[in-house]
Scaffold this motif. Sequence first.
Motif, short mmCIF file in Angstrom:
data_model
loop_
_atom_site.label_atom_id
_atom_site.label_comp_id
_atom_site.label_asym_id
_atom_site.label_seq_id
_atom_site.Cartn_x
_atom_site.Cartn_y
_atom_site.Cartn_z
N VAL A 179 3.95 -10.38 17.03
CA VAL A 179 3.74 -8.97 17.45
C VAL A 179 3.04 -8.94 18.96
CG1 VAL A 179 3.27 -8.18 15.25
CG2 VAL A 179 1.37 -8.38 16.53
N ALA A 180 3.18 -7.90 19.46
CA ALA A 180 2.73 -8.10 21.11
C ALA A 180 1.13 -8.22 21.00
CB ALA A 180 2.91 -6.64 21.58
N PRO A 181 0.79 -8.83 21.96
CA PRO A 181 -0.68 -9.24 22.07
C PRO A 181 -1.86 -8.17 22.03
CG PRO A 181 0.55 -10.83 23.77
CD PRO A 181 1.51 -9.60 23.02
N GLU A 182 -1.36 -7.10 22.53
CA GLU A 182 -2.14 -6.04 22.53
C GLU A 182 -2.51 -5.36 20.96
OE1 GLU A 182 0.54 -6.20 24.33
OE2 GLU A 182 1.63 -4.61 24.22
N GLU A 183 -1.21 -5.64 20.16
CA GLU A 183 -1.40 -5.12 18.71
C GLU A 183 -1.86 -6.23 18.12
OE1 GLU A 183 0.09 -2.18 18.50
OE2 GLU A 183 0.68 -2.02 20.48
N GLN A 184 -2.45 -7.13 18.35
CA GLN A 184 -2.84 -8.20 17.53
C GLN A 184 -4.42 -8.30 17.03
OE1 GLN A 184 -1.67 -12.43 18.56
NE2 GLN A 184 0.24 -11.78 19.23
N GLY A 185 -4.74 -8.66 16.01
CA GLY A 185 -6.13 -8.46 15.66
C GLY A 185 -6.04 -8.84 14.08
N THR A 186 -7.07 -8.51 13.48
CA THR A 186 -7.40 -8.91 11.83
C THR A 186 -7.59 -7.33 11.53
OG1 THR A 186 -8.51 -10.82 12.32
CG2 THR A 186 -8.74 -9.56 10.20
N PRO A 187 -6.61 -7.08 10.78
CA PRO A 187 -6.48 -5.49 10.22
C PRO A 187 -7.64 -5.32 9.04
CG PRO A 187 -4.74 -6.64 9.52
CD PRO A 187 -5.41 -7.74 10.24
N ILE A 188 -8.28 -4.20 9.27
CA ILE A 188 -9.37 -3.69 8.36
C ILE A 188 -8.90 -2.53 7.68
CG2 ILE A 188 -11.12 -5.11 9.41
CD1 ILE A 188 -12.59 -2.41 10.46
N LEU A 189 -8.18 -1.66 8.09
CA LEU A 189 -7.73 -0.41 7.74
C LEU A 189 -6.26 -0.46 8.16
CD1 LEU A 189 -8.33 2.61 6.47
CD2 LEU A 189 -8.87 3.12 8.81
N GLY A 190 -5.52 0.21 7.20
CA GLY A 190 -4.02 0.47 7.59
C GLY A 190 -3.54 1.67 6.69
N VAL A 191 -2.31 1.94 7.25
CA VAL A 191 -1.55 3.34 6.58
C VAL A 191 -0.23 3.04 6.60
CG1 VAL A 191 -1.60 4.99 8.46
CG2 VAL A 191 -1.48 5.55 6.16
N ASP A 192 0.62 2.79 5.75
CA ASP A 192 1.96 2.75 5.53
C ASP A 192 2.67 4.01 5.91
OD1 ASP A 192 4.40 2.15 4.67
OD2 ASP A 192 3.93 1.39 2.57
N VAL A 193 3.34 4.10 6.99
CA VAL A 193 4.28 5.25 7.27
C VAL A 193 5.77 5.10 7.09
CG1 VAL A 193 2.52 5.93 8.94
CG2 VAL A 193 4.40 4.69 9.87
N TRP A 194 5.99 4.16 6.28
CA TRP A 194 7.45 3.98 5.77
C TRP A 194 7.70 5.49 5.00
CZ3 TRP A 194 10.98 -0.31 4.71
CH2 TRP A 194 10.73 -1.55 5.43
N GLU A 195 8.94 5.94 4.91
CA GLU A 195 9.12 7.41 4.29
C GLU A 195 8.92 7.02 2.75
OE1 GLU A 195 13.10 8.63 5.18
OE2 GLU A 195 12.28 9.64 7.00
N HIS A 196 8.99 5.84 2.15
CA HIS A 196 8.86 5.54 0.85
C HIS A 196 7.41 5.88 0.45
CE1 HIS A 196 8.35 0.98 1.70
NE2 HIS A 196 7.14 1.63 1.35
N ALA A 197 6.39 5.92 1.33
CA ALA A 197 5.13 5.96 1.11
C ALA A 197 4.60 7.48 1.06
CB ALA A 197 4.23 5.46 2.37
N TYR A 198 5.69 8.39 1.52
CA TYR A 198 5.28 9.83 1.49
C TYR A 198 6.27 10.80 1.24
CZ TYR A 198 7.31 9.51 6.22
OH TYR A 198 7.92 9.59 7.36
N TYR A 199 7.75 10.34 1.22
CA TYR A 199 8.64 11.09 1.16
C TYR A 199 8.87 12.45 0.04
CZ TYR A 199 12.84 13.23 3.43
OH TYR A 199 13.71 14.01 4.01
N LEU A 200 8.72 11.89 -1.11
CA LEU A 200 8.72 12.56 -2.31
C LEU A 200 7.81 13.78 -2.21
CD1 LEU A 200 8.44 10.04 -5.33
CD2 LEU A 200 10.52 11.35 -4.60
N HIS A 201 6.43 13.66 -1.71
CA HIS A 201 5.72 14.83 -1.64
C HIS A 201 5.77 15.43 -0.49
CE1 HIS A 201 2.26 17.23 -2.90
NE2 HIS A 201 1.59 16.99 -1.72
N TYR A 202 5.96 14.96 0.57
CA TYR A 202 5.70 15.32 2.07
C TYR A 202 6.87 15.66 2.73
CZ TYR A 202 0.90 14.42 1.62
OH TYR A 202 -0.43 14.36 1.13
#
Length: 218
Positions: free
Chosen positions: A160-183
């Motif tokens: 991934v691009a250097p400016e996007e790199q690091g150790t993730p400590i919080l994340g949110v899934d924005v694939w449609e499968h994560a929210y589409y049924l309700h939202y």
Amino acid sequence: MSFELPKLEYAYAALEPAIDARTMEIHHTKHHQAYTTKLNEGLTGTAFENKPIEEVLKNLSELPEAKCQGIRNNGGGFYNHSLFWRILAPESEMTAAGPQGELAEGIKSACGSIDDFKTTFEAKGAGQFGSGWAWLVLSSDGTLKVTSTPNQDNPLMATVAPEEQGTPILGVDVWEHAYYLHYQNRRPDYLKAFWSVVNWDRVSENLDRAKKGESILC
Ligand code: MN3
């Protein structure tokens, strides 16, 4: 030893109304299970069999070329969802209180205020074209930053691009499968509701572990 689908620390219905039970169940038992199964299949016979998932993700280029893309997708999917379930919790005083202590200070240094952080994070998630993730990561210089990645990519990956790199400590899934049924198409509403079920104690713990170079998945 192969990777196993992690058990959730709460019931599928426990995150309602922010995330509905049916979405949680399908997401965990179908999507995450599929990434896990395919990751194990992909790693079989490679030098990374039995290695920690972080090591796999950080060294994708060392995998056989024919397996690299599949392990990038499924290894990312395994890791990203394992992290995601762990930073969620049923609504409580703790989820409502927001980030505390060193985590809160780091967020304020990076974004100005907690509200500005949330706005930036929501914009990253809403602005991620197609499928992907928004993240709060610990950079190599010790500061926090908000990033996003497409598909099942992850900030640990050297791809991934250097400016996007690091150790993730919080994340949110924005694939449609994560929210589409309700939202349905209302991804921004899902992202706003997400804050009501963030396990801030766990995110603080993740920050501690990331600073020590420890895995945040167990
Ligand atoms: Mn997902």
